[in-house]
Motif scaffolding. Structure first.
Motif, mmCIF file in Angstrom:
data_model
loop_
_atom_site.group_PDB
_atom_site.id
_atom_site.type_symbol
_atom_site.label_atom_id
_atom_site.label_comp_id
_atom_site.label_asym_id
_atom_site.label_seq_id
_atom_site.Cartn_x
_atom_site.Cartn_y
_atom_site.Cartn_z
ATOM 1 N N TYR A 104 0.826 -1.204 0.000
ATOM 2 C CA TYR A 104 0.000 0.000 0.000
ATOM 3 C C TYR A 104 0.863 1.257 0.000
ATOM 4 C CZ TYR A 104 -3.140 3.611 1.786
ATOM 5 O OH TYR A 104 -3.832 4.778 1.958
ATOM 6 N N LEU A 159 -6.028 2.238 -2.145
ATOM 7 C CA LEU A 159 -6.661 1.422 -1.107
ATOM 8 C C LEU A 159 -7.653 0.389 -1.639
ATOM 9 C CD1 LEU A 159 -6.733 1.007 1.943
ATOM 10 C CD2 LEU A 159 -8.555 2.708 2.071
ATOM 11 N N PRO A 160 -8.594 0.730 -2.549
ATOM 12 C CA PRO A 160 -9.577 -0.269 -2.994
ATOM 13 C C PRO A 160 -8.956 -1.486 -3.674
ATOM 14 C CG PRO A 160 -10.330 1.929 -3.528
ATOM 15 C CD PRO A 160 -8.917 2.069 -3.068
ATOM 16 N N SER A 161 -7.905 -1.289 -4.477
ATOM 17 C CA SER A 161 -7.309 -2.426 -5.189
ATOM 18 C C SER A 161 -6.710 -3.435 -4.223
ATOM 19 C CB SER A 161 -6.240 -1.928 -6.172
ATOM 20 O OG SER A 161 -5.205 -1.259 -5.475
ATOM 21 N N PHE A 163 -7.556 -3.698 -1.009
ATOM 22 C CA PHE A 163 -8.655 -4.207 -0.193
ATOM 23 C C PHE A 163 -9.367 -5.349 -0.922
ATOM 24 C CE2 PHE A 163 -13.143 -4.142 1.111
ATOM 25 C CZ PHE A 163 -12.998 -4.368 2.476
ATOM 26 N N LEU A 164 -9.591 -5.177 -2.225
ATOM 27 C CA LEU A 164 -10.209 -6.240 -3.015
ATOM 28 C C LEU A 164 -9.307 -7.466 -3.095
ATOM 29 C CD1 LEU A 164 -11.649 -4.111 -5.968
ATOM 30 C CD2 LEU A 164 -12.992 -5.297 -4.215
ATOM 31 N N ASN A 197 -10.228 -6.755 -9.980
ATOM 32 C CA ASN A 197 -8.976 -6.189 -9.489
ATOM 33 C C ASN A 197 -8.132 -5.630 -10.629
ATOM 34 O OD1 ASN A 197 -9.927 -8.516 -7.742
ATOM 35 N ND2 ASN A 197 -8.451 -7.552 -6.354
ATOM 36 N N TYR A 200 -9.715 -2.418 -12.111
ATOM 37 C CA TYR A 200 -9.544 -1.252 -11.238
ATOM 38 C C TYR A 200 -8.088 -0.794 -11.235
ATOM 39 C CZ TYR A 200 -9.606 1.844 -7.248
ATOM 40 O OH TYR A 200 -9.470 2.951 -6.439
#
Length: 322
Positions: A104, A159-161, A163-164, A197, A200
């Motif tokens: 991250y 963050l979303p990538s 998190f997924l 993933n 995104y």
């Protein structure tokens, strides 16, 4: 192989990779890497110290330079623990949570560096194309808003990538191909559908890695047109000189970044050594070179560095005389 391990498994960990074929020489290899990290940390800390302690450098250009130095520090500190652990102690294991945290910060600071360079390009554009309105356009409040936008864009965008990816099962080999954790490295170990993933991640790359250099290029096209219209050769040279350090910083970031992306996408059969070297160049060269470039090419920074170092030299000489 079925899903034998998942992101929810307790004690799940990854194995990092040093330099393939040179494991026996890891202690010797640690010397140049340690030197690079020391140069990066000292150089960027010196830039921040000079700008922070010299009131004459409290200007938009140097505020953006301090953002770049902070980003370079974050990038160096994100990778240093695992890389030095591999070279010094041959410790290759990293826990699941630590790996995702490192990935991250590595991706966030990498994208942040690109965003800061875009902001610096805008700074040069305003300074050369609208010199009389420079101070009124780039006010302190506006610079703070730009900095906040950069942080939100990068920290929230990455963050979303991850998190997924964290929610997916990992069932293949848990050996990573680098000395630190990367999203494109982790996703290869997933044994589930990664279409969302990948899409995104591609969108984030397009919005940062592709869009930023395009906007930087466009800004320099406009800057070049303005410089050509300047009548005085001396003024042209002065305007070009103010952009030279930034152009070098852009090149040393994007050339390794593009090279690493090409190796990951098209060099699947290339030697692992190529992947490792490209990844290390990508993350180590900008933090090392940026403070050197700006210290050499920017007179105000160079004089500030001398002011910081000179009292120590005087003290040392006096101490020897005594």
């Amino acid at each position: 192989m079925g899903p034998s391990r998942s992101s929810n498994s307790s004690g799940y960990s990854f194995m990092l990779t040093g330099i393939p074929g040179l494991e026996a020489a890891s202690l010797w290899l640690s010397i140049p890497f340690t030197c690079l990290y020391v140069v990066a940390l000292l150089g960027n800390c010196t830039i921040l110290l000079v700008i922070g302690t010299d009131p004459s450098l409290h200007e938009p250009m140097y505020y953006f330079l301090s953002m770049l130095a902070t980003t370079d520090l974050g990038l160096s500190l994100s990778t240093m623990p695992t890389m030095m652990g591999i070279f010094w102690a041959k410790y290759r294991e990293i826990s699941f949570d630590a790996c995702f945290a490192q990935g991250y910060f590595v991706h966030s600071f990498s994208f942040m560096e690109s965003s800061v360079l875009l902001a610096m390009a805008f700074d040069r554009y305003v300074a050369i194309c609208y010199p009389l309105r420079y101070s009124s356009i780039l006010t302190g409040a506006r610079i703070a808003k730009i900095g906040l936008a950069i942080v939100c864009r990068c920290l929230l965008g990455v963050l979303p990538s991850l998190f997924l990816l964290r929610r997916l099962p990992f069932c293949h080999s848990h050996v990573l191909s680098h000395s630190y954790c990367l999203h494109q490295d982790l996703i290869k170990l997933v044994c589930a559908d990664v279409h969302v993933n990948s899409m995104y991640s591609l969108a984030v790359v397009v919005l940062v890695v592709v869009l930023d250099p395009i906007l930087i290029f466009v800004s320099y096209v406009v800057i070049a047109k303005t410089i050509v219209s300047i009548a005085s050769p001396g003024e042209r040279l002065k305007a070009l000189n103010t952009c030279f350090s930034h152009i070098l910083a852009v090149l040393i970031l994007y050339i390794p970044m593009v090279g690493l992306s090409m190796v990951h996408r098209f060099g699947k059969h290339a030697s692992p050594l190529v992947h490792i070297l490209m990844a290390n160049v990508y993350l180590l060269v900008p933090p090392v070179m940026n403070p050197i470039i700006y210290s050499i090419k920017t007179k105000q920074i160079r004089m500030g560095v001398l002011r910081v170092l000179m009292p120590r030299r005087v003290f040392s000489l006096q101490h020897r005389k005594k």
